[in-house]
Scaffold this motif. Structure first.
Motif, PDB file in Angstrom:
ATOM      1  N   LEU A   1      80.095  77.265  46.692  1.00 14.93           N
ATOM      2  CA  LEU A   1      80.946  76.083  46.616  1.00 14.93           C
ATOM      3  C   LEU A   1      80.425  74.990  47.551  1.00 14.93           C
ATOM      4  CD1 LEU A   1      83.440  75.095  45.198  1.00 14.93           C
ATOM      5  CD2 LEU A   1      84.837  76.191  46.952  1.00 14.93           C
ATOM      6  N   VAL A   2      80.072  75.389  48.772  1.00 20.20           N
ATOM      7  CA  VAL A   2      79.506  74.434  49.731  1.00 20.20           C
ATOM      8  C   VAL A   2      78.209  73.843  49.176  1.00 20.20           C
ATOM      9  CG1 VAL A   2      78.470  74.186  52.030  1.00 20.20           C
ATOM     10  CG2 VAL A   2      80.575  75.497  51.749  1.00 20.20           C
ATOM     11  N   ALA A   3      77.351  74.710  48.628  1.00 18.44           N
ATOM     12  CA  ALA A   3      76.066  74.253  48.071  1.00 18.44           C
ATOM     13  C   ALA A   3      76.291  73.244  46.947  1.00 18.44           C
ATOM     14  CB  ALA A   3      75.258  75.453  47.568  1.00 18.44           C
ATOM     15  N   THR A   4      77.237  73.537  46.062  1.00 19.14           N
ATOM     16  CA  THR A   4      77.525  72.643  44.932  1.00 19.14           C
ATOM     17  C   THR A   4      78.029  71.289  45.406  1.00 19.14           C
ATOM     18  OG1 THR A   4      78.065  74.521  43.516  1.00 19.14           O
ATOM     19  CG2 THR A   4      78.878  72.392  42.813  1.00 19.14           C
ATOM     20  N   MET A   5      78.955  71.311  46.379  1.00 23.13           N
ATOM     21  CA  MET A   5      79.515  70.048  46.866  1.00 23.13           C
ATOM     22  C   MET A   5      78.472  69.235  47.615  1.00 23.13           C
ATOM     23  SD  MET A   5      83.509  70.777  47.710  1.00 23.13           S
ATOM     24  CE  MET A   5      83.810  69.060  48.072  1.00 23.13           C
ATOM     25  N   LEU A   6      77.578  69.905  48.327  1.00 20.85           N
ATOM     26  CA  LEU A   6      76.497  69.189  49.011  1.00 20.85           C
ATOM     27  C   LEU A   6      75.568  68.528  48.000  1.00 20.85           C
ATOM     28  CD1 LEU A   6      75.647  71.672  51.905  1.00 20.85           C
ATOM     29  CD2 LEU A   6      76.441  69.331  52.191  1.00 20.85           C
ATOM     30  N   GLN A   7      75.247  69.247  46.923  1.00 17.97           N
ATOM     31  CA  GLN A   7      74.404  68.667  45.871  1.00 17.97           C
ATOM     32  C   GLN A   7      75.055  67.417  45.295  1.00 17.97           C
ATOM     33  OE1 GLN A   7      73.988  72.248  43.412  1.00 17.97           O
ATOM     34  NE2 GLN A   7      71.779  71.976  43.496  1.00 17.97           N
ATOM     35  N   GLY A   8      76.352  67.530  45.042  1.00 15.90           N
ATOM     36  CA  GLY A   8      77.089  66.398  44.482  1.00 15.90           C
ATOM     37  C   GLY A   8      77.130  65.213  45.428  1.00 15.90           C
ATOM     38  N   ALA A   9      77.071  65.501  46.727  1.00 16.61           N
ATOM     39  CA  ALA A   9      77.117  64.437  47.732  1.00 16.61           C
ATOM     40  C   ALA A   9      75.735  63.870  48.035  1.00 16.61           C
ATOM     41  CB  ALA A   9      77.763  64.961  49.008  1.00 16.61           C
ATOM     42  N   GLY A  10      74.724  64.332  47.292  1.00 17.31           N
ATOM     43  CA  GLY A  10      73.400  63.727  47.423  1.00 17.31           C
ATOM     44  C   GLY A  10      72.418  64.463  48.306  1.00 17.31           C
ATOM     45  N   TRP A  11      72.679  65.742  48.574  1.00 18.92           N
ATOM     46  CA  TRP A  11      71.760  66.543  49.376  1.00 18.92           C
ATOM     47  C   TRP A  11      70.858  67.395  48.471  1.00 18.92           C
ATOM     48  CZ3 TRP A  11      71.518  66.792  54.799  1.00 18.92           C
ATOM     49  CH2 TRP A  11      72.494  66.050  55.466  1.00 18.92           C
ATOM     50  N   GLU A  12      69.654  67.630  48.938  1.00 21.36           N
ATOM     51  CA  GLU A  12      68.792  68.619  48.283  1.00 21.36           C
ATOM     52  C   GLU A  12      69.124  69.958  48.916  1.00 21.36           C
ATOM     53  OE1 GLU A  12      64.069  69.708  47.617  1.00 21.36           O
ATOM     54  OE2 GLU A  12      64.614  67.937  48.792  1.00 21.36           O
ATOM     55  N   VAL A  13      69.507  70.936  48.096  1.00 20.50           N
ATOM     56  CA  VAL A  13      69.978  72.222  48.624  1.00 20.50           C
ATOM     57  C   VAL A  13      69.039  73.360  48.225  1.00 20.50           C
ATOM     58  CG1 VAL A  13      71.887  73.884  48.654  1.00 20.50           C
ATOM     59  CG2 VAL A  13      72.383  71.432  48.557  1.00 20.50           C
ATOM     60  N   ILE A  14      68.599  74.103  49.233  1.00 16.92           N
ATOM     61  CA  ILE A  14      67.822  75.327  48.980  1.00 16.92           C
ATOM     62  C   ILE A  14      68.757  76.487  49.285  1.00 16.92           C
ATOM     63  CG2 ILE A  14      65.871  76.766  49.716  1.00 16.92           C
ATOM     64  CD1 ILE A  14      65.571  73.086  50.216  1.00 16.92           C
TER      65      ILE A  14
END
Length: 209
Positions: free
Chosen positions: A106-119
């Protein structure tokens, strides 16, 4: 009007309608950044706030996150083509011995939506794997998640290894998970603690201001 409708579809977790709406915005020549910053991010901010006020719970939050993912999936090829500027890079994972995935995802998804590149390193991630990812991807933030109190010491072990290898001062370390507290975060030497996915996004943003 369409933007408001899509925001509502995300909040209610309507993945198909979100996907269709995002496609319509692209057809109407709305930019990728506008769609993310003015439609998807505000929608998930509402979801995060509702969750904080106990108006919705984890299942509803996950459904909304999936709807947002459906919208992002439409944008992904264009993001890759245009080389969109990310806010930063986050390496995230559930620590060694812990197989819980929902909160971290959930954190990863929300970070992606907020414009972060997530590994996303997944679950049961050993300190050495976090270290390797830090050296390889050079993220601004490392997120460590745990749901079991028995695996929380592995957060400290990961931070200690980053220190030993001389890369600790190159990243911000954030910890989270149901049993994790602000006090524990300070004790293990983390830079921050997030009680939920919405707060995680806010804390990450504060790190790169």
């Amino acid at each position: 009007m369409l933007r408001e409708e899509i925001r509502e579809h995300v909040i209610l977790g309507h993945a198909t309608e979100t996907e269709t709406g995002v496609q319509e915005l692209l057809t109407a020549q709305v930019s990728v950044d506008e769609i993310i910053q003015q439609v998807l991010v505000p929608a998930m901010a509402v979801v995060g706030e509702k969750f904080r006020r106990n108006e919705i719970f984890v299942p509803e939050m996950l459904i909304a996150a999936r709807a947002m993912q459906a919208g992002l999936a439409v944008l992904e090829p264009l993001i890759l083509q245009t080389g969109r500027q990310y806010m930063g890079r986050v390496v995230i994972g559930t620590v060694k011995g812990d197989l819980h995935d929902i909160g971290k995802k959930l954190v990863a998804t929300m970070l992606q939506g907020a414009g972060w590149e997530v590994i996303d390193l997944g679950v049961d991630v050993a300190p050495e794997k976090f270290l390797q990812a830090v050296k390889e991807h050079k993220p601004e933030v490392v997120g460590l998640s745990a749901l079991l109190t028995t695996t929380m010491p592995n957060m400290k072990a990961t931070i200690e290894l980053l220190k030993e290898e001389g890369v600790r001062d190159q990243v911000h370390v954030m910890v989270g998970g149901a049993p994790v507290t602000e006090k524990f975060a300070k004790e293990v030497g983390a830079d921050g603690f997030a009680a939920d996915a919405g707060e995680a996004v806010e804390k990450c943003a504060a790190f790169v201001v």
